[in-house]
Motif scaffolding. Structure first.
Motif, short mmCIF file in Angstrom:
data_model
loop_
_atom_site.label_atom_id
_atom_site.label_comp_id
_atom_site.label_asym_id
_atom_site.label_seq_id
_atom_site.Cartn_x
_atom_site.Cartn_y
_atom_site.Cartn_z
N LEU A 69 15.07 76.21 16.66
CA LEU A 69 14.60 75.67 17.94
C LEU A 69 14.85 76.68 19.05
N SER A 70 14.20 77.83 18.91
CA SER A 70 14.43 78.93 19.85
C SER A 70 13.49 78.92 21.04
N ALA A 71 12.43 78.13 20.96
CA ALA A 71 11.47 78.09 22.06
C ALA A 71 12.14 77.60 23.34
N ALA A 72 11.87 78.28 24.45
CA ALA A 72 12.50 77.92 25.72
C ALA A 72 12.20 76.48 26.11
N GLU A 73 10.99 76.01 25.80
CA GLU A 73 10.61 74.64 26.17
C GLU A 73 11.51 73.62 25.47
N ILE A 74 11.82 73.87 24.19
CA ILE A 74 12.67 72.94 23.45
C ILE A 74 14.11 73.04 23.92
N VAL A 307 1.85 72.53 8.88
CA VAL A 307 2.28 73.45 9.94
C VAL A 307 1.21 73.44 11.03
N LYS A 308 1.66 73.26 12.27
CA LYS A 308 0.74 73.28 13.42
C LYS A 308 1.34 74.15 14.52
N GLN A 309 0.45 74.68 15.38
CA GLN A 309 0.91 75.42 16.54
C GLN A 309 1.68 74.50 17.47
N GLY A 310 2.65 75.07 18.18
CA GLY A 310 3.53 74.28 19.03
C GLY A 310 2.82 73.47 20.09
N GLY A 311 1.61 73.89 20.48
CA GLY A 311 0.87 73.14 21.49
C GLY A 311 0.44 71.76 21.03
N SER A 312 0.53 71.49 19.72
CA SER A 312 0.14 70.19 19.19
C SER A 312 1.26 69.15 19.33
N PHE A 313 2.46 69.59 19.76
CA PHE A 313 3.62 68.70 19.79
C PHE A 313 3.99 68.34 21.22
N PRO A 315 7.64 67.82 23.35
CA PRO A 315 7.03 68.76 24.30
C PRO A 315 6.37 69.93 23.57
N ALA A 316 5.32 70.46 24.17
CA ALA A 316 4.66 71.64 23.60
C ALA A 316 5.61 72.82 23.66
N PHE A 317 5.49 73.73 22.70
CA PHE A 317 6.39 74.88 22.67
C PHE A 317 5.66 76.08 22.09
N THR A 318 6.24 77.23 22.29
CA THR A 318 5.71 78.46 21.73
C THR A 318 6.25 78.61 20.32
N GLY A 319 5.37 78.74 19.35
CA GLY A 319 5.79 78.83 17.96
C GLY A 319 5.01 77.86 17.11
N GLN A 320 5.53 77.56 15.92
CA GLN A 320 4.88 76.65 14.99
C GLN A 320 5.86 75.57 14.56
N GLY A 321 5.34 74.36 14.31
CA GLY A 321 6.20 73.24 13.98
C GLY A 321 5.75 72.49 12.76
N PHE A 322 6.61 71.59 12.29
CA PHE A 322 6.33 70.75 11.12
C PHE A 322 5.49 69.56 11.52
N TRP A 323 4.33 69.43 10.87
CA TRP A 323 3.38 68.35 11.14
C TRP A 323 3.52 67.34 10.00
N SER A 324 4.21 66.25 10.26
CA SER A 324 4.56 65.29 9.22
C SER A 324 3.35 64.60 8.64
N ARG A 325 3.50 64.10 7.42
CA ARG A 325 2.40 63.39 6.76
C ARG A 325 2.00 62.12 7.51
N GLU A 326 2.90 61.59 8.35
CA GLU A 326 2.55 60.39 9.11
C GLU A 326 1.41 60.68 10.10
N LYS A 327 1.21 61.96 10.43
CA LYS A 327 0.11 62.32 11.32
C LYS A 327 -1.25 62.07 10.65
N TYR A 328 -1.22 62.01 9.30
CA TYR A 328 -2.45 61.79 8.55
C TYR A 328 -2.62 60.32 8.15
N SER A 329 -1.52 59.71 7.71
CA SER A 329 -1.67 58.38 7.10
C SER A 329 -1.01 57.27 7.90
N GLY A 330 -0.42 57.59 9.07
CA GLY A 330 0.10 56.54 9.93
C GLY A 330 1.60 56.57 10.08
N PRO A 331 2.13 55.91 11.13
CA PRO A 331 3.55 55.96 11.46
C PRO A 331 4.52 55.58 10.35
#
Length: 461
Positions: A69-74, A307-313, A315-331
């Motif tokens: 979690l090195s991104a300044a935003e996080i 894996v998604k770019q940090g802008g998809s999360f 708070p948005a951040f510079t870098g890449q993050g883990f995009w959980s399976r719940e994003k596809y099939s629900g909470p």
């Protein structure tokens, strides 16, 4: 079919505080009733959220080397959360003053429910003997899984030389108000876990109608995982075989990829899931470390799916993050952290590599990996030595379960191997923090309030 609201009120010994000591209030309210009939216990074990989500929360993922979690935003966002900052930097205590450890509380609250079922279902009215035994075996399996999770969060990694004296967690095996909360040893907790699993196996069915109910394959899978953590690799392999003989379906990620349209199944439809458990909470912006990104590469479908770019999360951040399976099939579909065919498959592969059977181990890896790449992008792995094969298995475990928090448990146990023991370093707010192999920081601290309420519980070093 009649439906009843089950009354199980967990009251606090110390007013306004949460502790291990909780009990059942048997005073019914109008429109409600206490546990009397077998169907009441069935309804209690069908409380799907409680059974599925009482697993660990953020701490294993945030502590692991999957994240950076090195991104300044996080980091700026983290500065307002002392608990998350402490967990991320491995600083103790995590919880100060009256701060609660909600993972501990949730798991012990669930333990109380399992004990209520174990104590009472066989004397309940109206159900046949097989149904009662099945419900009992499910409660035993849930209790075993929960204690295995607890001891691997709050106790030292199992070591045969020290497990008899290393502090584990309190063993609460009865639904009683006043119990001895002195911590059992790591060895005692492991023995209880195995005792519960073995008691459940003869009655558990091979298949259940839904995968948050334990079955025989999940029981064998948990035994395999327990023996893996004990470094008893022959038994881990044997119970992996028992699991895979009954359930061996691996999900094909080419189906989820769907030409780039990314359709991922619900965990309820995923035949890999043997026992559905998900984290109690998840982290909104899990920035991934460069190490896991490099290990994945961009052609791996697990990279493309998760894996998604940090802008998809947020708070948005510079870098890449883990995009959980719940994003596809629900909470409901947080990361799968229960028992699965794919983990058992990799346990077997690891045991083969450790036994010097490098080609068999790599064959198992290649069978799995063919389902994780588009055919045009796939190349078989090979290993010159058993040590190389073992490294390949460990790498594959990391790819398969990144973002779930399971990596933390692998880091703990692999510290016992010189080949894998390493120091992890991270920087937060300009300060550098290190986690050395076998450090006491691999054992999570107990909340201070828990020690204050129950002074017989000894704090971790």
């Amino acid at each position: 079919m009649r439906r009843y609201k089950i009354v199980i009120a967990f009251l606090l010994v110390n007013t306004g505080m949460t502790s291990c000591r909780k009990y059942v209030e048997d005073v019914p309210v109008q429109g409600q009733r206490v546990l009397v009939y077998t169907e009441d216990y069935r309804a209690l074990m069908n409380a799907s959220g409680d059974r599925q989500e009482v697993a660990f929360g953020l701490a294993p993922l945030m502590s692991s080397d999957d994240v950076d979690l090195s991104a300044a935003e996080i980091q700026n966002n983290f500065k307002t959360n002392n608990i998350q900052t402490a967990i991320y930097t491995w600083r103790k205590p995590f919880y100060t003053d009256l701060g609660q450890d909600n993972d501990w509380n949730a798991m012990y609250a669930a333990m109380y429910t399992y004990n209520v079922v174990i104590d009472g279902v066989m004397d309940s009215k109206g159900g046949d003997q097989l149904l009662k035994q099945t419900i009992l075996s499910e409660a035993l399996m849930h209790r075993a899984f929960t204690y295995f999770s607890l001891v691997n969060l709050y106790g030292k990694q199992y070591d045969a030389a020290t497990a008899e004296t290393d502090l584990g967690v309190p063993l609460m095996l009865k639904a009683a108000l006043f119990v001895n909360l002195k911590r059992a040893s790591v060895k005692q907790v492991y023995e209880q876990v195995m005792k519960d699993i073995r008691a459940a196996i003869p009655i558990l069915p091979v298949k259940q109608d839904i995968n948050f109910r334990p079955n025989k394959p999940s029981a064998y899978a948990l035994l395999s995982k327990v023996y893996l953590n004990m470094r008893d690799f022959p038994n881990a392999a044997a119970f992996a075989d028992s699991t895979l003989a009954l359930s061996n379906t691996l999900y094909n990620y080419n189906i989820a990829f769907n030409g780039g349209n990314f359709i991922f199944p619900s965990q309820f439809e995923d035949k890999q899931i043997l026992l559905r458990k998900v984290p109690r909470v998840t982290f909104s912006a899990p920035q991934l470390s460069q190490a896991i990104l490099d290990l994945l590469g961009t052609k791996d479908l697990r990279y493309q799916l998760f894996v998604k770019q940090g802008g998809s999360f947020y708070p948005a951040f510079t870098g890449q993050g883990f995009w959980s399976r719940e994003k596809y099939s629900g909470p409901p579909d947080k990361p799968a952290v229960g028992l699965s065919v794919n983990e058992t498959w990799l346990i077997k592969a690891e045991c083969l590599a450790r036994a010097g059977k490098k080609d068999e181990a790599v064959d198992m890896l290649n069978t799995l990996r063919k389902l994780r790449f588009l055919p045009a992008d796939y190349t078989d792995l090979s290993a010159a030595t058993a040590a190389d094969a073992l490294q390949l298995v460990v790498n594959e475990r990391r790819r398969e379960f990144f973002g779930s928090g399971l990596r933390w448990f692998d880091q703990r146990r692999l510290n016992k191997d010189a080949q894998f023991a390493k120091t992890v370093t991270r920087v937060f707010d300009g300060n550098t923090y290190t986690l050395a192999p076998n450090s006491n920081n691999y054992v999570f601290p107990l909340a201070n309030i828990l020690i204050a309420q129950n002074p017989e519980i000894e704090q971790n070093p």
